[in-house]
Design an enzyme around this catalytic site. Structure first.
Site, PDB file in Angstrom:
ATOM      1  N   ALA A  70      28.972 -21.809 -43.836  1.00  0.00           N
ATOM      2  CA  ALA A  70      27.675 -21.954 -43.182  1.00  0.00           C
ATOM      3  C   ALA A  70      26.884 -23.062 -43.871  1.00  0.00           C
ATOM      4  O   ALA A  70      27.053 -23.289 -45.072  1.00  0.00           O
ATOM      5  CB  ALA A  70      26.892 -20.644 -43.231  1.00  0.00           C
ATOM      6  N   ASP A  71      26.042 -23.722 -43.092  1.00  0.00           N
ATOM      7  CA  ASP A  71      25.150 -24.720 -43.658  1.00  0.00           C
ATOM      8  C   ASP A  71      23.878 -24.758 -42.826  1.00  0.00           C
ATOM      9  O   ASP A  71      23.933 -24.735 -41.601  1.00  0.00           O
ATOM     10  CB  ASP A  71      25.789 -26.105 -43.683  1.00  0.00           C
ATOM     11  CG  ASP A  71      24.984 -27.046 -44.563  1.00  0.00           C
ATOM     12  OD1 ASP A  71      25.146 -26.977 -45.802  1.00  0.00           O
ATOM     13  OD2 ASP A  71      24.158 -27.806 -44.032  1.00  0.00           O
ATOM     14  N   THR A  72      22.745 -24.810 -43.506  1.00  0.00           N
ATOM     15  CA  THR A  72      21.441 -24.756 -42.844  1.00  0.00           C
ATOM     16  C   THR A  72      20.645 -26.020 -43.149  1.00  0.00           C
ATOM     17  O   THR A  72      20.665 -26.513 -44.281  1.00  0.00           O
ATOM     18  CB  THR A  72      20.651 -23.521 -43.328  1.00  0.00           C
ATOM     19  OG1 THR A  72      21.419 -22.346 -43.052  1.00  0.00           O
ATOM     20  CG2 THR A  72      19.296 -23.415 -42.637  1.00  0.00           C
TER      21      THR A  72
END
Length: 189
Positions: A70-72
């Site tokens: 995941a990456d935000t």
């Protein structure tokens, strides 16, 4: 209902807390990748690429398991706001967010660590509106240390909650892991 154990390709305490709160079993293995934005790369492509690269990097070291990457990031007025490089950068970002709507984007990837190496990638978008923040409020918030290591220089689950006027979408996405999207992708695997 049984949730398949995940290998979280991250050292993020926030993502771990979300998985623990949901009762989702996992191990965590941080993926060390280059997170630079590529030329002409739009924010959605950016977060999806990083999520997939993290998951694939960890999956390549395993013989079995389901790896979650995941990456935000935060986008305001077309500008991508990753993690601030220092306190001055955090102040700059918070001034950009003050009194405005922005988007929080999280790319999510699930990769099976086996010979078939199935990969699913998607993203979640949540809109957030900040109240107007005075320079004193921004200085106070930066002094808490919270902006460090957080996309857009804020973490909604603590002190920054004082400045959030409105949310449209998934709260957990703002924290860093849109759990419903992870669940939906896991069901498709």
């Amino acid at each position: 209902m049984q949730l398949e154990k995940l290998i979280l390709a991250s050292g993020s305490q926030r993502r771990m807390e979300i998985l623990r709160a949901a009762g989702w079993p996992f191990d965590a293995v941080a993926a060390d990748i280059d997170e630079a934005v590529r030329d002409q790369e739009d924010p959605v492509s950016y977060v999806q690429r990083l999520a997939l690269t993290k998951a694939q990097t960890v999956a390549a070291t395993l013989t079995a398991g389901l790896v979650l990457g995941a990456d935000t990031t935060v986008v305001v007025d077309g500008e991508l706001l990753a993690q601030p490089v220092d306190d001055d950068d955090a102040r700059r970002m918070l001034r950009l967010l003050s009194g405005k709507w922005h988007e929080v984007l999280t790319g999510v990837a699930l990769v099976s660590a086996n010979e078939n190496a199935i990969a699913l990638v998607d993203h979640e978008k949540t809109r957030v509106r900040f109240a107007e923040m005075s320079d004193d409020e921004i200085d106070w918030y930066v002094a808490t240390g919270e902006p460090r290591g957080k996309a857009g220089a804020y973490g909604i689950q603590r002190h920054a909650a004082l400045f959030v006027k409105e949310i449209a979408g998934d709260y957990f996405n703002i924290v860093g892991l849109p759990l419903r999207l992870v669940y939906e992708l896991s069901q498709r695997m």
